[in-house]
Design a protein around this motif. Structure first.
Motif, short mmCIF file in Angstrom:
data_model
loop_
_atom_site.label_atom_id
_atom_site.label_comp_id
_atom_site.label_asym_id
_atom_site.label_seq_id
_atom_site.Cartn_x
_atom_site.Cartn_y
_atom_site.Cartn_z
N ILE A 261 0.85 -1.21 0.00
CA ILE A 261 0.00 0.00 0.00
C ILE A 261 0.88 1.25 0.00
N HIS A 262 0.64 2.16 -0.96
CA HIS A 262 1.35 3.44 -1.02
C HIS A 262 0.32 4.56 -1.09
N TYR A 263 0.79 5.79 -0.94
CA TYR A 263 -0.13 6.92 -1.05
C TYR A 263 0.42 7.95 -2.03
N ASP A 264 -0.41 8.36 -2.98
CA ASP A 264 -0.01 9.34 -3.99
C ASP A 264 -1.12 10.40 -4.03
N ALA A 265 -0.81 11.57 -3.42
CA ALA A 265 -1.83 12.62 -3.28
C ALA A 265 -2.40 13.07 -4.62
N THR A 266 -1.62 12.89 -5.70
CA THR A 266 -2.13 13.34 -7.01
C THR A 266 -3.30 12.46 -7.48
N GLN A 267 -3.44 11.27 -6.87
CA GLN A 267 -4.56 10.38 -7.28
C GLN A 267 -5.73 10.45 -6.30
N ARG A 268 -5.72 11.48 -5.43
CA ARG A 268 -6.74 11.60 -4.38
C ARG A 268 -8.16 11.67 -4.95
N PHE A 275 -4.76 5.86 -2.62
CA PHE A 275 -4.09 4.65 -2.10
C PHE A 275 -3.71 3.75 -3.27
N THR A 276 -2.46 3.82 -3.67
CA THR A 276 -2.03 3.09 -4.86
C THR A 276 -1.42 1.74 -4.47
N ARG A 277 -1.48 0.80 -5.40
CA ARG A 277 -0.91 -0.54 -5.17
C ARG A 277 -0.07 -0.88 -6.40
N PRO A 278 1.20 -1.21 -6.22
CA PRO A 278 2.04 -1.49 -7.38
C PRO A 278 1.63 -2.77 -8.12
N THR A 279 0.96 -3.65 -7.42
CA THR A 279 0.45 -4.89 -8.05
C THR A 279 -1.04 -5.00 -7.75
N ASN A 280 -1.71 -5.89 -8.48
CA ASN A 280 -3.14 -6.12 -8.21
C ASN A 280 -3.42 -7.61 -8.13
N ASN A 281 -2.64 -8.30 -7.28
CA ASN A 281 -2.82 -9.75 -7.14
C ASN A 281 -4.15 -10.08 -6.48
N ALA A 282 -4.66 -9.15 -5.67
CA ALA A 282 -5.96 -9.39 -5.01
C ALA A 282 -7.10 -9.29 -6.01
N GLY A 283 -6.84 -8.77 -7.19
CA GLY A 283 -7.90 -8.66 -8.19
C GLY A 283 -8.98 -7.67 -7.79
N GLY A 284 -8.60 -6.68 -6.96
CA GLY A 284 -9.54 -5.60 -6.66
C GLY A 284 -10.49 -5.87 -5.51
N VAL A 285 -10.32 -7.01 -4.80
CA VAL A 285 -11.21 -7.30 -3.66
C VAL A 285 -10.36 -7.72 -2.46
N GLU A 286 -10.57 -7.05 -1.33
CA GLU A 286 -9.95 -7.46 -0.07
C GLU A 286 -11.04 -7.44 1.00
N GLY A 287 -11.14 -8.53 1.76
CA GLY A 287 -12.14 -8.58 2.84
C GLY A 287 -13.57 -8.53 2.34
N GLY A 288 -13.81 -9.01 1.13
CA GLY A 288 -15.18 -9.01 0.61
C GLY A 288 -15.62 -7.65 0.08
N MET A 289 -14.65 -6.70 -0.03
CA MET A 289 -15.00 -5.35 -0.50
C MET A 289 -14.06 -4.93 -1.62
N THR A 290 -14.55 -4.06 -2.50
CA THR A 290 -13.66 -3.50 -3.53
C THR A 290 -12.61 -2.63 -2.85
N ASN A 291 -11.38 -2.65 -3.41
CA ASN A 291 -10.29 -1.88 -2.77
C ASN A 291 -9.79 -0.74 -3.67
#
Ligand SMILES: Cc1cc2nc3c(=O)[nH]c(=O)nc-3n(C[C@H](O)[C@H](O)[C@H](O)COP(=O)(O)O)c2cc1C
Ligand SMILES: C=C(O[C@@H]1CC(C(=O)O)=C[C@@H](OP(=O)(O)O)[C@H]1O)C(=O)O
Length: 379
Positions: A261-268, A275-291
């Motif tokens: 997990i990283h933070y890039d204010a330009t993507q606020r 909240f940027t992620r260099p990879t998307n291995n989770a496929g966009g879902v963590e804990g039953g919710m979109t991330n």
């Protein structure tokens, strides 16, 4: 709650999807739905039935001056090949189809079972998904389904925006994102058909523009990954579902699975709120919710059950051993499945959107969506 049911037989008069809980105020332009219906009928390897049908959706209820009323919406796709009253029963069940189990369960023939288990029904699932996509578009959420494997051959997708990928897919006869592979895969399907056999494959769906927080961590039956898995597994001939890395996640250590997990204010101001992620291995879902990352869902489709060179079967009347019944069939419907899986995923995302932001009217949903983003950014 946004939900739907379908009704209709493969060779009956008509097919219907009844969509309940769709918000008021959405312009119901059916051109996009019809385009999806056409794609669902196509793809290399489809059989003779698709030369008879030209599927178009008709919005029968829940609409006024082309805009949704907030009341139940009945979507209809009429069968041109309506001949149910003249059709006879099938004597010998096809291995892999619902014939044997359904006819025993219902103490009847094969015909009543195959008429409803047939994937013809997916025409109205695609229509319901197309309706859901109209709602998603209002929130900048885009979906695409495509083929990533066919007959055991991996077809590596090229990268791009959903709009770019759609342009590539729609030109491909196998709905893949790698034009160089089309010719060889078509040959494979053709040769398999000539040999009286059929092929399966893997389809992938990507959803872009999702806000953080659709779905829930709090109750099993409303977790988004669970809802997606059910919707996708319930498509005819789908035998496996993966989100993100899926089964591959089980084979790697945690450091090679979880997305830092990283933070890039330009993507606020984007759906990921910075909240940027260099990879998307989770496929966009963590804990039953979109991330806030793109949703990636894959589905494995088994080969078509009806074989021109049929497998062993038994005559249900005489109990004599024989081969399975054959009339006509698809050789490969993996491209069509990519459109169907996209539709059922789109519907579940729309249902989760409605769960979070309400379903009385599009205007209220949009206001609540904006308020949520504002509050989430300020915390
Ligand atoms: C788009 C699509 C087209 C299909 N076409 C055929 C077909 O022509 N012949 C056939 O036997 N099965 C076909 N199937 C698969 C059957 O509908 C499916 O195997 C059957 O309903 C049994 O269900 P199950 O495979 O989920 O157990 C198709 C599936 C899809 C998704
Ligand atoms: C009709 C469609 O798919 C059908 C799905 C299907 C099956 O057994 O699932 C069997 C075939 O039907 P028929 O026996 O009439 O040729 C396919 O064509 C469609 O997708 O529109």
């Amino acid at each position: 709650m946004l939900r739907y049911w379908t009704a209709g037989e493969s060779h009956g008069q008509t097919l219907v999807a009844l969509v309940d809980g769709f918000p008021a105020g959405v312009t119901l332009d059916t051109a996009g739905i019809d385009a999806d219906l056409k794609l669902r009928q196509g793809g290399y390897g489809r059989g003779g039935r698709q030369r008879i049908e030209t599927d178009k959706v008709q919005v029968r209820t829940g609409v006024w001056h082309g805009v949704s009323l907030g009341s139940p919406i009945a979507l209809e796709v009429v069968n041109k090949d309506f001949k149910l009253e003249r059709l006879e029963d099938l004597p010998r069940p096809r291995p892999g189809h619902a014939d044997l189990t359904g006819s025993i369960k219902h103490l009847g023939g094969i015909r009543p079972i195959l008429e409803r288990s047939s994937a013809r029904e997916t025409a109205v699932r695609v229509a319901a998904g197309g309706l859901a996509k109209l709602l998603l578009a209002e929130f900048g959420i885009e979906t695409i389904g495509y083929v990533v494997e066919l007959g055991g051959e991996r077809i590596e997708p090229v990268e791009g925006t959903v709009a770019e990928l759609r342009a590539i897919r729609d030109k491909s006869e196998i709905y893949a994102l790698n034009p160089e592979r089309d010719a060889a895969i078509k040959e494979l399907i053709k040769a398999t058909g000539k040999a009286g056999d059929t092929l399966g494959g893997v389809v992938e769906v990507r959803v872009d523009g999702l806000p953080i927080g659709l779905g829930t961590h709090a109750q099993w039956d409303r977790k988004l990954d669970g809802r997606l898995a059910q919707a996708v597994m319930a498509v005819q001939a789908i035998k496996g579902v993966e989100i993100g890395l899926g089964f591959e996640a089980a084979r790697r250590p945690g450091s090679k699975v979880h997305d830092p997990i990283h933070y890039d204010a330009t993507q606020r101001d984007t759906p990921n709120l910075g909240f940027t992620r260099p990879t998307n291995n989770a496929g966009g879902v963590e804990g039953g919710m979109t991330n806030g990352q793109p949703l990636i869902v894959r589905a494995a489709k088994k080969p078509i059950s009806t074989l021109a060179k049929p497998l062993a079967s038994v005559n249900l009347q005489t109990k004599e051993e024989d081969v399975a019944s054959y009339e006509r069939s698809d050789v490969c419907a993996v491209p069509a499945a990519s459109i169907i899986v996209e539709a059922v995923v789109a519907f579940e995302i729309a249902a989760a959107l409605v769960d979070k932001f309400g379903s009385d009217s599009l205007d209220e949903m949009k206001a609540r969506y904006e308020l949520f983003l504002q509050m989430a950014r300020q915390r």
